[in-house]
Design a protein around this motif. Structure first.
Motif, short mmCIF file in Angstrom:
data_model
loop_
_atom_site.label_atom_id
_atom_site.label_comp_id
_atom_site.label_asym_id
_atom_site.label_seq_id
_atom_site.Cartn_x
_atom_site.Cartn_y
_atom_site.Cartn_z
N GLY A 1 -20.82 39.93 41.21
CA GLY A 1 -20.97 41.38 41.23
C GLY A 1 -20.47 42.00 42.53
N HIS A 2 -20.59 41.27 43.63
CA HIS A 2 -20.08 41.77 44.91
C HIS A 2 -18.56 41.88 44.87
N SER A 3 -17.90 40.87 44.30
CA SER A 3 -16.43 40.91 44.18
C SER A 3 -16.00 42.06 43.29
N ARG A 4 -16.72 42.27 42.21
CA ARG A 4 -16.37 43.36 41.29
C ARG A 4 -16.56 44.72 41.96
N LYS A 5 -17.58 44.84 42.78
CA LYS A 5 -17.80 46.11 43.47
C LYS A 5 -16.70 46.36 44.49
N LEU A 6 -16.30 45.31 45.23
CA LEU A 6 -15.19 45.45 46.16
C LEU A 6 -13.93 45.91 45.42
N HIS A 7 -13.68 45.30 44.28
CA HIS A 7 -12.50 45.64 43.48
C HIS A 7 -12.55 47.12 43.07
N SER A 8 -13.72 47.59 42.72
CA SER A 8 -13.85 48.99 42.29
C SER A 8 -13.67 49.97 43.44
N ARG A 9 -13.88 49.51 44.67
CA ARG A 9 -13.79 50.38 45.85
C ARG A 9 -12.44 50.28 46.55
N ILE A 10 -11.61 49.31 46.17
CA ILE A 10 -10.31 49.12 46.84
C ILE A 10 -9.21 49.42 45.82
N PRO A 11 -8.61 50.59 45.88
CA PRO A 11 -7.59 50.98 44.89
C PRO A 11 -6.43 49.99 44.86
N GLY A 12 -6.04 49.62 43.64
CA GLY A 12 -4.89 48.75 43.47
C GLY A 12 -5.14 47.29 43.79
N SER A 13 -6.36 46.92 44.11
CA SER A 13 -6.64 45.52 44.44
C SER A 13 -6.60 44.65 43.19
N THR A 14 -6.41 43.36 43.41
CA THR A 14 -6.39 42.37 42.34
C THR A 14 -7.68 41.57 42.39
N LEU A 15 -8.37 41.48 41.26
CA LEU A 15 -9.61 40.70 41.18
C LEU A 15 -9.35 39.43 40.38
N VAL A 16 -9.70 38.30 40.96
CA VAL A 16 -9.58 37.01 40.29
C VAL A 16 -10.97 36.39 40.20
N GLU A 17 -11.45 36.18 38.99
CA GLU A 17 -12.75 35.57 38.77
C GLU A 17 -12.54 34.12 38.36
N CYS A 18 -13.06 33.21 39.17
CA CYS A 18 -12.93 31.78 38.91
C CYS A 18 -14.13 31.33 38.08
N GLU A 19 -13.89 31.12 36.81
CA GLU A 19 -14.98 30.82 35.87
C GLU A 19 -15.72 29.54 36.26
N GLY A 20 -17.03 29.69 36.41
CA GLY A 20 -17.88 28.53 36.68
C GLY A 20 -17.91 28.06 38.11
N ALA A 21 -17.14 28.69 38.99
CA ALA A 21 -17.09 28.25 40.38
C ALA A 21 -18.21 28.87 41.20
N GLY A 22 -18.60 28.18 42.26
CA GLY A 22 -19.66 28.65 43.13
C GLY A 22 -19.13 29.25 44.41
N HIS A 23 -19.99 29.29 45.42
CA HIS A 23 -19.65 29.98 46.67
C HIS A 23 -18.49 29.32 47.40
N MET A 24 -18.43 27.99 47.37
CA MET A 24 -17.35 27.29 48.05
C MET A 24 -16.13 27.14 47.13
N VAL A 25 -15.73 28.27 46.57
CA VAL A 25 -14.60 28.29 45.65
C VAL A 25 -13.32 27.84 46.33
N ILE A 26 -13.21 27.98 47.64
CA ILE A 26 -12.01 27.56 48.35
C ILE A 26 -11.82 26.05 48.28
N LEU A 27 -12.91 25.30 48.06
CA LEU A 27 -12.82 23.87 47.82
C LEU A 27 -12.80 23.56 46.34
N GLU A 28 -13.77 24.15 45.64
CA GLU A 28 -14.01 23.83 44.24
C GLU A 28 -12.82 24.20 43.35
#
Length: 351
Positions: A301-328
């Motif tokens: 929800g935090h990522s989605r809110k950022l996306h809604s507040r930043i015009p033209g931004s790209t949102l990528v939702e990594c299905e099933g991933a947790g906080h350490m998505v940079i590893l996972e």
């Protein structure tokens, strides 16, 4: 009951758990983690000669620069790590971009190999000023892409509030990636779950945390004693899917290496963070927001809110991933960064 008695009780409790049948569930969970196969990359082995950058309040920051003299793009990518981690957390990103583009990695103040800052410096705004100092020192000219994970993303947002001119169409920053992060509305107690023994984190408040920080050596002792339990908690809260054991132990090592006193210093700043009104400036440059749908610490929800507040931004939702998505989901994250770099390089080349 006094602080010493409470900590002693927690130590005894941790020791008791490790010695009794209550540890059976933990042991079984650890065996499950250990059976996972996966990439056994030598985490923490990627380094380059260190630079020291002194912050505006005198804290020495450990900075490493991977040069890429043959890179086609003039862009430098600066990676900013999260709460209680260090620059090694970017292992897969560093491996992927090494030699292809100039990259900068640094340990945030009081983390990793950087110097300890004063208690008053444990704020997100100060981290934003630190980032500005790093940019001035190691990227004085040329376009920059900023990549921040968790507290690192908050650091970038703080920089945008303090220096919006850097993010203008003719500014130094030509692209941003905000990963598993937020600009406010965070429940920082959730971030403590992998960092503080459960008996010490129940119903925790700022005042309780400050009290515990004064006895930080004893708290750190509890954390070490309950290492098996801590590994299971790290697995549960840092990741969404079943990842290799090496991933879990790598993250747990970084968390365990961060003194509890540092954890306590940054806690109030997390709770007070409220910068959603300042993220719109990122809409002037390519901005990618990445979040895991199973993130238990900074929810999607935090990522989605950022996306809604930043015009033209790209949102990528990594299905099933947790906080350490940079590893996972490092492959997916790196692909997103590839696209961001292409867009940022095209934009900077058009200036």
């Amino acid at each position: 009951m006094g602080l010493t008695a409470r900590i002693a009780g927690a130590v005894a409790g941790a020791a008791g758990i490790a010695a009794t049948g209550a540890a059976v569930g933990v042991a079984q969970r650890r065996r499950t983690i250990a059976r996972r196969s996966g990439d056994q990359a030598p985490f923490g082995s990627l380094h380059s000669p260190a630079h020291t950058v002194i912050t505006d309040d005198g804290v020495p920051l450990h900075v490493e620069v991977d040069e890429a003299p043959d890179a086609e793009s003039p862009v430098t990518v600066v990676f900013v790590h999260g709460y209680s981690l260090n620059l090694d957390c970017w292992h897969f990103q560093r491996a992927a971009f090494r030699g292809l583009v100039r990259t900068v990695f640094y340990d945030q103040r009081s983390h990793g190999r950087s110097g300890r800052g004063p208690v008053t410096g444990g704020t997100i705004d100060q981290l934003g000023r630190d980032l500005k100092g790093v940019l001035d020192a190691v990227v004085p000219d040329g376009p920059v892409v900023l990549v921040g994970h968790s507290m690192g993303g908050m650091t970038i947002v703080a920089l945008a509030e303090l220096h919006p001119e850097l993010f203008a169409p003719d500014g130094k920053v030509v692209g941003v990636a905000l990963i598993a992060t937020t600009a406010g509305g965070l429940d920082p107690a959730r971030l403590l779950l992998p960092l503080v023994p459960r008996r010490l984190s129940s119903g925790i408040t700022d005042s309780t945390l400050r009290t515990l920080a004064r006895g930080h050596r004893a708290v750190d002792g509890v954390r070490r004693l309950g290492r098996s339990i801590a590994t299971v908690v790290t697995d549960a809260y840092a990741f969404g899917d079943a990842v290799p054991q090496s991933y879990v132990e790598f993250v747990d090592d970084m968390l365990s290496a961060t003194p509890f006193q540092v954890v306590a210093e940054f806690f109030p700043g997390m709770r007070e963070l409220d910068k959603f009104d300042h993220v719109g400036v990122l809409g002037m440059i390519p901005t990618t927001i990445i979040g895991g749908t199973a993130d238990k610490l900074t929810s999607i929800g935090h990522s989605r809110k950022l996306h809604s507040r930043i015009p033209g931004s790209t949102l990528v939702e990594c299905e099933g991933a947790g906080h350490m998505v940079i590893l996972e989901r490092h492959g997916q994250v790196n692909a997103c960064l590839d696209q961001l770099l292409a867009a940022a390089s095209a934009g900077s080349g058009a200036r």
